[in-house]
Scaffold this motif. Structure first.
Motif, PDB file in Angstrom:
ATOM      1  N   SER A  65     -11.710  18.908  -0.546  1.00 53.01           N
ATOM      2  CA  SER A  65     -13.019  18.293  -0.316  1.00 53.01           C
ATOM      3  C   SER A  65     -12.941  16.821  -0.712  1.00 53.01           C
ATOM      4  O   SER A  65     -11.931  16.358  -1.241  1.00 53.01           O
ATOM      5  CB  SER A  65     -14.100  19.007  -1.121  1.00 53.01           C
ATOM      6  OG  SER A  65     -13.887  18.816  -2.516  1.00 53.01           O
ATOM      7  N   LYS A  86     -15.893  15.283  -2.397  1.00 60.91           N
ATOM      8  CA  LYS A  86     -17.215  15.169  -3.015  1.00 60.91           C
ATOM      9  C   LYS A  86     -17.377  13.838  -3.747  1.00 60.91           C
ATOM     10  O   LYS A  86     -18.402  13.166  -3.605  1.00 60.91           O
ATOM     11  CB  LYS A  86     -17.449  16.351  -3.971  1.00 60.91           C
ATOM     12  CG  LYS A  86     -17.646  17.687  -3.270  1.00 60.91           C
ATOM     13  CD  LYS A  86     -17.923  18.804  -4.239  1.00 60.91           C
ATOM     14  CE  LYS A  86     -16.663  19.184  -4.987  1.00 60.91           C
ATOM     15  NZ  LYS A  86     -16.870  20.384  -5.840  1.00 60.91           N
ATOM     16  N   ALA A 110     -13.807  12.102   7.550  1.00 66.90           N
ATOM     17  CA  ALA A 110     -13.638  13.156   8.557  1.00 66.90           C
ATOM     18  C   ALA A 110     -12.330  13.917   8.389  1.00 66.90           C
ATOM     19  O   ALA A 110     -12.119  14.945   9.048  1.00 66.90           O
ATOM     20  CB  ALA A 110     -13.720  12.557   9.959  1.00 66.90           C
ATOM     21  N   THR A 165     -11.595  15.707   5.910  1.00 65.12           N
ATOM     22  CA  THR A 165     -11.953  17.018   5.360  1.00 65.12           C
ATOM     23  C   THR A 165     -13.312  17.497   5.849  1.00 65.12           C
ATOM     24  O   THR A 165     -13.760  18.557   5.430  1.00 65.12           O
ATOM     25  CB  THR A 165     -11.977  16.977   3.821  1.00 65.12           C
ATOM     26  OG1 THR A 165     -12.985  16.042   3.392  1.00 65.12           O
ATOM     27  CG2 THR A 165     -10.631  16.572   3.258  1.00 65.12           C
ATOM     28  N   ARG A 166     -13.979  16.725   6.711  1.00 61.88           N
ATOM     29  CA  ARG A 166     -15.299  17.104   7.191  1.00 61.88           C
ATOM     30  C   ARG A 166     -15.333  17.085   8.720  1.00 61.88           C
ATOM     31  O   ARG A 166     -15.806  16.130   9.342  1.00 61.88           O
ATOM     32  CB  ARG A 166     -16.364  16.162   6.621  1.00 61.88           C
ATOM     33  CG  ARG A 166     -16.572  16.274   5.120  1.00 61.88           C
ATOM     34  CD  ARG A 166     -17.110  17.658   4.729  1.00 61.88           C
ATOM     35  NE  ARG A 166     -18.407  17.909   5.335  1.00 61.88           N
ATOM     36  CZ  ARG A 166     -19.565  17.689   4.722  1.00 61.88           C
ATOM     37  NH1 ARG A 166     -19.586  17.225   3.476  1.00 61.88           N
ATOM     38  NH2 ARG A 166     -20.704  17.959   5.334  1.00 61.88           N
ATOM     39  N   ASP A 179     -17.236  18.542  10.596  1.00 56.92           N
ATOM     40  CA  ASP A 179     -18.604  18.604  11.107  1.00 56.92           C
ATOM     41  C   ASP A 179     -19.178  17.228  11.435  1.00 56.92           C
ATOM     42  O   ASP A 179     -20.205  17.139  12.123  1.00 56.92           O
ATOM     43  CB  ASP A 179     -19.521  19.337  10.125  1.00 56.92           C
ATOM     44  CG  ASP A 179     -19.401  18.822   8.700  1.00 56.92           C
ATOM     45  OD1 ASP A 179     -18.372  18.230   8.365  1.00 56.92           O
ATOM     46  OD2 ASP A 179     -20.340  19.034   7.907  1.00 56.92           O
ATOM     47  N   LEU A 226     -24.791  14.028   4.880  1.00 53.72           N
ATOM     48  CA  LEU A 226     -23.731  14.219   3.885  1.00 53.72           C
ATOM     49  C   LEU A 226     -24.322  14.440   2.495  1.00 53.72           C
ATOM     50  O   LEU A 226     -23.787  15.230   1.705  1.00 53.72           O
ATOM     51  CB  LEU A 226     -22.799  13.013   3.867  1.00 53.72           C
ATOM     52  CG  LEU A 226     -21.916  12.833   5.108  1.00 53.72           C
ATOM     53  CD1 LEU A 226     -21.206  11.489   5.066  1.00 53.72           C
ATOM     54  CD2 LEU A 226     -20.905  13.966   5.205  1.00 53.72           C
ATOM     55  N   THR A 269     -25.112  18.016   2.174  1.00 53.98           N
ATOM     56  CA  THR A 269     -24.007  18.966   2.366  1.00 53.98           C
ATOM     57  C   THR A 269     -22.775  18.522   1.584  1.00 53.98           C
ATOM     58  O   THR A 269     -21.646  18.786   1.997  1.00 53.98           O
ATOM     59  CB  THR A 269     -23.653  19.077   3.857  1.00 53.98           C
ATOM     60  OG1 THR A 269     -23.280  17.769   4.354  1.00 53.98           O
ATOM     61  CG2 THR A 269     -24.827  19.594   4.664  1.00 53.98           C
ATOM     62  N   ARG A 308     -19.684  20.904   0.712  1.00 54.19           N
ATOM     63  CA  ARG A 308     -18.899  21.586   1.742  1.00 54.19           C
ATOM     64  C   ARG A 308     -17.439  21.155   1.667  1.00 54.19           C
ATOM     65  O   ARG A 308     -17.114  20.023   1.334  1.00 54.19           O
ATOM     66  CB  ARG A 308     -19.470  21.303   3.130  1.00 54.19           C
ATOM     67  CG  ARG A 308     -20.819  21.965   3.361  1.00 54.19           C
ATOM     68  CD  ARG A 308     -21.271  21.820   4.788  1.00 54.19           C
ATOM     69  NE  ARG A 308     -22.560  22.470   4.985  1.00 54.19           N
ATOM     70  CZ  ARG A 308     -23.240  22.460   6.112  1.00 54.19           C
ATOM     71  NH1 ARG A 308     -22.740  21.825   7.161  1.00 54.19           N
ATOM     72  NH2 ARG A 308     -24.409  23.073   6.198  1.00 54.19           N
ATOM     73  N   CYS A 309     -16.559  22.098   2.001  1.00 50.08           N
ATOM     74  CA  CYS A 309     -15.129  21.822   1.902  1.00 50.08           C
ATOM     75  C   CYS A 309     -14.378  22.644   2.938  1.00 50.08           C
ATOM     76  O   CYS A 309     -14.950  23.504   3.617  1.00 50.08           O
ATOM     77  CB  CYS A 309     -14.619  22.147   0.492  1.00 50.08           C
ATOM     78  SG  CYS A 309     -14.765  23.895   0.052  1.00 50.08           S
TER      79      CYS A 309
END
Length: 210
Positions: free
Chosen positions: A48, A50, A103, A105-106, A108, A138, A141, A144-145
């Motif tokens: 992630s 974070k 992006a 790790t994301r 979405d 973001l 969320t 999320r990971c």
């Protein structure tokens, strides 16, 4: 240097041989690398960003605490001429560049990042508002990971989709795909297609063009 594998004895052997030749410090299991956080358990490991998102939101200095449910408004269409040009596009470019790295790790946010990146040369107030929309998504969320289970199979599965002439400026379509290795998402991408889709048109002379 990062050493990976599933044989602790061999990993220790490799590290010992490297230490014989080079000055090296053993930092233990990987937990943080270039803004990417790694957490491992007996079930698998997750990655992630974070802390990276926290830092990004701090740099963006949003004036409210709102969150949104989607990374981009549904059916949103953007043109280079929408809105007024930003007096100084530096902030927009900096934030979009940070989203490109996020992006990793994301997946979405892959689609909105692809769209917003097209306007870094001359962003407008409309583009900047939608950039803030992504940041508010973001914020809601942030935990999320990506999870990679240790019991995952080695079966490859690929999913793809495409729009039809969705770009309002040049009428190009967008393609997107994601690839799973068992239950692990290992690759994804959103990209504008090179060719322009052409419908069957009837010309005034009575001919048909495909």
């Amino acid at each position: 240097m990062i050493i990976t594998g599933d044989d602790p004895k061999y990993i220790a052997f490799v590290k010992a041989r490297i230490c014989d030749q080079f000055l090296m410090t053993d930092l233990g299991p990987l937990r943080y690398f270039l803004g990417i956080e790694v957490s491992s358990t007996s079930d698998g490991f997750s990655i992630s960003q974070k802390k990276y998102i926290h830092d990004l939101l701090a740099r963006a200095a949003l004036g409210d605490e709102r969150t949104v449910e989607t990374p981009m408004e549904i059916n949103a269409k953007f043109r280079p001429t929408d809105g007024d040009p930003l007096p100084d596009p530096t902030r927009y470019r900096h934030l979009v560049g940070s989203l490109v790295y996020l992006a990793v790790t994301r997946p979405d946010i892959s689609y909105p990042v692809h769209i917003l990146s097209q306007f870094v040369s001359a962003p407008t107030t409309v583009h900047y508002c939608h950039l803030l929309h992504v940041l508010r998504y973001l914020r809601g969320t942030i935990t999320r990971c990506l999870f990679f289970p240790s019991s995952s199979s080695l079966q490859l599965q690929c999913y793809s989709d495409a729009t039809w002439a969705s770009d309002p400026t040049d009428r190009h379509s967008l393609s997107a795909y994601c690839v799973f290795l068992g239950g692990s998402l290992v690759a994804w991408k959103t990209k504008k297609q090179v060719a322009v889709p052409v419908r069957v048109l009837r010309l005034s002379c009575g001919l048909w063009l495909c």
